[in-house]
Write an enzyme that holds these catalytic residues in place. Structure first.
Site, PDB file in Angstrom:
ATOM      1  N   HIS A 122      10.444   6.169  81.937  1.00 49.79           N
ATOM      2  CA  HIS A 122      11.620   6.402  81.603  1.00 49.79           C
ATOM      3  C   HIS A 122      12.478   5.170  81.979  1.00 49.79           C
ATOM      4  O   HIS A 122      11.976   4.522  82.905  1.00 49.79           O
ATOM      5  CB  HIS A 122      12.257   7.525  82.149  1.00 49.79           C
ATOM      6  CG  HIS A 122      13.459   8.185  81.738  1.00 49.79           C
ATOM      7  ND1 HIS A 122      14.764   7.521  82.087  1.00 49.79           N
ATOM      8  CD2 HIS A 122      13.725   9.279  80.974  1.00 49.79           C
ATOM      9  CE1 HIS A 122      15.625   8.110  81.562  1.00 49.79           C
ATOM     10  NE2 HIS A 122      15.238   9.227  80.903  1.00 49.79           N
ATOM     11  N   LYS A 225      16.863  19.593  85.401  1.00 46.21           N
ATOM     12  CA  LYS A 225      15.586  19.535  84.803  1.00 46.21           C
ATOM     13  C   LYS A 225      14.815  20.837  85.595  1.00 46.21           C
ATOM     14  O   LYS A 225      13.567  21.277  85.042  1.00 46.21           O
ATOM     15  CB  LYS A 225      14.695  18.334  84.782  1.00 46.21           C
ATOM     16  CG  LYS A 225      15.432  17.282  83.963  1.00 46.21           C
ATOM     17  CD  LYS A 225      14.637  16.084  83.768  1.00 46.21           C
ATOM     18  CE  LYS A 225      15.422  14.852  83.494  1.00 46.21           C
ATOM     19  NZ  LYS A 225      15.721  14.973  81.996  1.00 46.21           N
ATOM     20  N   CYS A 363      14.632   7.788  75.765  1.00 46.08           N
ATOM     21  CA  CYS A 363      15.019   6.728  76.934  1.00 46.08           C
ATOM     22  C   CYS A 363      13.656   6.420  77.574  1.00 46.08           C
ATOM     23  O   CYS A 363      13.431   6.045  78.631  1.00 46.08           O
ATOM     24  CB  CYS A 363      15.769   7.458  78.086  1.00 46.08           C
ATOM     25  SG  CYS A 363      17.483   8.136  77.330  1.00 46.08           S
TER      26      CYS A 363
END
Ligand code: PLP
Length: 405
Positions: A122, A225, A363
């Site tokens: 990421h 998350k 991303c």
């Protein structure tokens, strides 16, 4: 494990409709929905004991501080860290990685040093190291991945040199779903005395994570998350390293004594928690960790793997769908494109059908570039999703294909 109906009832937002259709939320890798118990835990703070932590002598501040420190202990036991002092609350995975890049980087990285990352990171596990390299004159080296999206272990071994000062690697790719063998990577790095940071943003919510079993030196994850709220994250670091590293931010709570001439820093973990932290979110995160522990992490993992297999088969059954990322071990994330249809167009039509998916580069631009792509459609599942939802997704994809035919 609880039955799926009562699990879904724990998440008020899942009962919602969008555009007059039942919401089908398949964007869990971006952020997960929150169970009522987490919402209640955060509400309870503001209703009953909101006060700044570690500062007041009054009752509310004592209560808030106690709950905040209990949250730290909860995180410690959840990831099996050795000590509470090794758990630092940050703003998220990004905050945690930047903290290491500045603090560890300040102390240990010098001109000519190398930092190893992988091709499927990421941006949060690329850019902070680039910034560090620019400051220090160091270099990033990239572990390549094969056509399935898995890192090539032999290439990793070849990249380790006596200039390598850190390996920073994801536990699982948010863009492709690849589960990375982080324990083996850590063991190999340690054979050469190199510390390892693991980006756990996409790993921790899908099963049991034991930082001592992995052996990593740093582990980063985000509360939002893993069914907690936004604005909270965790940096785990081995005590010895954290003790040696300078703080990366100055301010309240991270000090023992301040004069205009000199400041002495606080002990761990407070040395790395300058200013007022997001203590309500930390307390909410602890409730989220309790919630999933009560559901059972093994059961969560097996349910999610079944959903992943079901969805993979369904999507493979549609000729126009091309899945990107077929590693043998995957978290419940499927990235795909539909032949001849731009991912944004597909995503927008699916949205109008009530289906929330992510489109774009996730991303992780370099990861997609590896496959010659600028974007994909990404379906990311979690334990509250159902096979019925996956059926509706497959029908939705067929509708998109018909519309563009
Ligand atoms: N690392 C990975 C693998 C991610 O998937 C994400 C977010 O999607 C991050 C880091 C950054 O997380 P956050 O934005 O919560 O800091």
């Amino acid at each position: 494990m609880k039955d799926i109906k009562s699990i879904r009832n724990d998440f008020p937002i899942l009962q919602k409709e969008v555009y007059g259709r039942k919401l089908i939320y398949l964007d869990n890798a971006a952020t997960t929905q929150k169970p009522q118990c987490v919402i209640d835990a955060i509400n309870n703070i503001y209703l009953n004991f909101n006060a700044n932590v570690h500062r007041g002598v009054h009752a509310l501040s004592d209560m808030a501080s106690e709950e905040y420190e209990k949250a730290r202990e909860k995180v410690r036991s959840f990831i099996n860290a050795a000590k509470k002092e090794e758990i630092i609350f940050t703003s998220g995975t990004t905050g945690s990685i930047n903290a290491v890049a500045f603090s560890f980087g300040e102390k240990y990285i010098k001109r000519g040093d190398e930092i190893l990352i992988s091709h499927i990171e990421h941006h949060s596990n690329i850019v902070p190291w680039q910034m560090l390299c620019q400051r220090k004159g160091a270099k990033i080296k990239v572990i390549p991945v094969d056509d399935s999206g898995q890192i090539i272990f032999e290439e990793y071994l070849k990249l380790i040199t006596d200039k390598t000062k850190l390996v920073a690697i994801t536990q699982a790719s948010n863009a492709l779903g690849t589960e990375v063998p982080v324990k083996e990577i850590t063991e190999e790095a340690h054979r050469h005395g190199i510390p390892v940071l693991i980006d756990g943003a996409q790993g921790i919510q899908h099963g049991t994570t034991d930082v001592r079993d992995i052996g990593c030196d740093f582990y980063a994850f985000s509360g939002h998350k893993i069914y907690g709220s936004a604005g909270i994250g965790v940096l785990y670091g081995k005590e010895k390293l954290l003790e040696e590293m300078p703080p990366y931010q100055g301010g309240g709570d991270m000090i023992k004594n301040v004069t205009f001439e000199k400041t002495t820093y606080n002990d761990l973990p407070f040395k790395f928690e300058a200013g007022t932290t997001n203590f309500p979110a930390a307390i909410g995160l602890a409730r989220a960790l309790d919630y999933i522990s009560e559901l059972g992490l093994k059961d969560i993992s097996s349910r999610e793997q079944k959903l992943l297999n079901y969805a993979t088969e369904k999507l493979q059954g549609i000729d126009e769908v091309q899945i990107i990322g077929n590693a043998a071990l995957k978290i419940p994330v499927i990235s795909f494109n539909i032949k001849g249809i731009h991912h944004y167009d597909a995503g927008m039509i699916l949205d109008k059908l009530g289906i929330a998916v992510r489109t774009g580069n996730h991303c992780a631009q370099p990861a997609l570039e590896r496959f010659g792509l600028v974007g994909t459609i990404r379906v990311s599942l979690c334990f509250y999703n159902t096979t019925e939802e996956i059926d509706i997704l497959a029908d939705g994809i067929k509708k998109v294909i018909e519309m563009f035919a």
